[in-house]
Design a protein around this motif. Structure first.
Motif, PDB file in Angstrom:
ATOM      1  N   ARG A 162      -6.287   0.364   2.063  1.00  0.00           N
ATOM      2  CA  ARG A 162      -6.059   1.483   1.885  1.00  0.00           C
ATOM      3  C   ARG A 162      -7.579   1.360   0.245  1.00  0.00           C
ATOM      4  NH1 ARG A 162      -0.496   0.232   1.553  1.00  0.00           N
ATOM      5  NH2 ARG A 162       0.779   1.409   4.019  1.00  0.00           N
ATOM      6  N   GLU A 166      -9.974   4.596   0.798  1.00  0.00           N
ATOM      7  CA  GLU A 166     -10.128   6.038  -0.239  1.00  0.00           C
ATOM      8  C   GLU A 166     -12.001   5.544  -0.941  1.00  0.00           C
ATOM      9  OE1 GLU A 166      -7.260   5.335  -2.907  1.00  0.00           O
ATOM     10  OE2 GLU A 166      -6.239   6.401  -1.253  1.00  0.00           O
ATOM     11  N   ARG A 167     -12.118   4.010  -1.137  1.00  0.00           N
ATOM     12  CA  ARG A 167     -13.382   4.518  -1.744  1.00  0.00           C
ATOM     13  C   ARG A 167     -14.979   4.341  -0.640  1.00  0.00           C
ATOM     14  NH1 ARG A 167     -14.633  -1.066  -5.971  1.00  0.00           N
ATOM     15  NH2 ARG A 167     -17.130  -0.227  -5.862  1.00  0.00           N
ATOM     16  N   ASP A 171     -10.774   6.903   6.612  1.00  0.00           N
ATOM     17  CA  ASP A 171      -8.849   7.476   6.945  1.00  0.00           C
ATOM     18  C   ASP A 171      -8.428   6.191   7.289  1.00  0.00           C
ATOM     19  OD1 ASP A 171      -6.574   8.294   7.079  1.00  0.00           O
ATOM     20  OD2 ASP A 171      -7.262   9.774   9.537  1.00  0.00           O
TER      21      ASP A 171
END
Length: 276
Positions: A162, A166-167, A171
């Motif tokens: 996750r 994000e980095r 998705d």
């Protein structure tokens, strides 16, 4: 007479590495008679002393596990690609001693997929969440327009994936490894797991699968890749990745266009010889 130039792959374990075969084939084809490429067994503890001992004859290093992150503090600069996944597999050394790190795994993955006709997909699945999975996510950020589902074995690995999502602006959705057979219905499946980890999934390959990218190259084909090919679908293998990332390394270290076909042929011959 041209100056002697040296390069090598470092890692632990390293005896299995095909990198010397690929790079030496490139040097031979390009007429770089004074260039050499070796392999050295180097772990994280020994890495700083090894790097400090390099002289002006050194042109570059290839890094494999467990050194891709450990090398970063020893460098003067790293590329944005390498920084995005905090992993360096390529170091270019200048004659004045400057060390620049890059990650050719990510563009190598994209090139390997494009060579097999995979431009963009609307979703993808990753099997595993180890060190290679972050590079796979980074590659998918330029290939996949929709969600990427990662099939993992632990909550800690789920959190890591996750975080990487994000980095990297991907998705990322998480699924338990127990449901990994569902991954095989994605238009693109990237297997980043160790040898044998996906064997049990072979019986779940659908009748009309998408594309499988299995990052292993020895042993090859994997059980999953064999079943995938038998279903008439596209398979991208670890040798494809290894060759494409090595092509980029050769070009960065030598400044010459690398002979991809020659390097692939050398790798194929070496793997055939191992299998005998």
């Amino acid at each position: 007479m041209s100056a002697v130039r040296r390069a090598a792959v470092l890692g632990s374990p390293i005896a299995h590495s095909l990198s010397p075969v690929l790079h030496r084939a490139a040097y031979s084809e390009l007429g770089l008679d004074t260039w050499s490429y070796d392999r050295f067994e180097v772990d994280e503890a020994a890495l700083p002393a090894f790097v400090e001992g390099l002289d002006a004859s050194w042109a570059g290093l290839s890094l494999t596990m467990p050194l891709k992150r450990a090398i970063i503090p020893l460098l003067d600069d790293i590329s944005g690609t390498a920084a995005s996944v905090e992993a360096v597999n390529t170091v270019v050394l200048t004659e004045d001693g400057r060390r620049t790190g890059d990650n050719t795994d990510i563009p190598g993955m994209i090139a390997a997929l494009r060579e097999r006709g995979v431009g963009t997909v609307d979703s993808a699945a990753i099997l595993g969440a180890g060190a290679t999975a972050s590079s796979a996510l980074a590659a998918l950020s330029g290939v996949c327009s929709g969600p990427v589902t990662a099939y993992v074995r632990s909550a800690a690995r789920a959190d890591e994936m996750r975080g990487w999502g994000e980095r990297l602006g991907v998705d990322v959705r998480i699924a338990d490894w127990a449901a990994a057979d569902q991954a095989l219905h994605a238009p693109l499946v990237v297997a980043t797991t160790p040898a044998g980890a996906t064997d049990a999934l072979a019986d779940a390959v659908p009748d009309a699968p998408g594309t499988l990218f299995d990052v292993l190259y020895d042993p090859w084909p994997t059980v999953l890749a064999s079943r995938w090919s038998a279903a008439g679908a596209g398979v991208v293998g670890g040798l494809d990745l290894l060759v494409h990332q090595a092509v980029l390394q050769v070009e960065q270290m030598t400044g010459r266009q690398a002979p991809l076909a020659v390097m692939r042929s050398a790798g194929e011959q070496a793997l055939t010889a191992r299998a005998r």
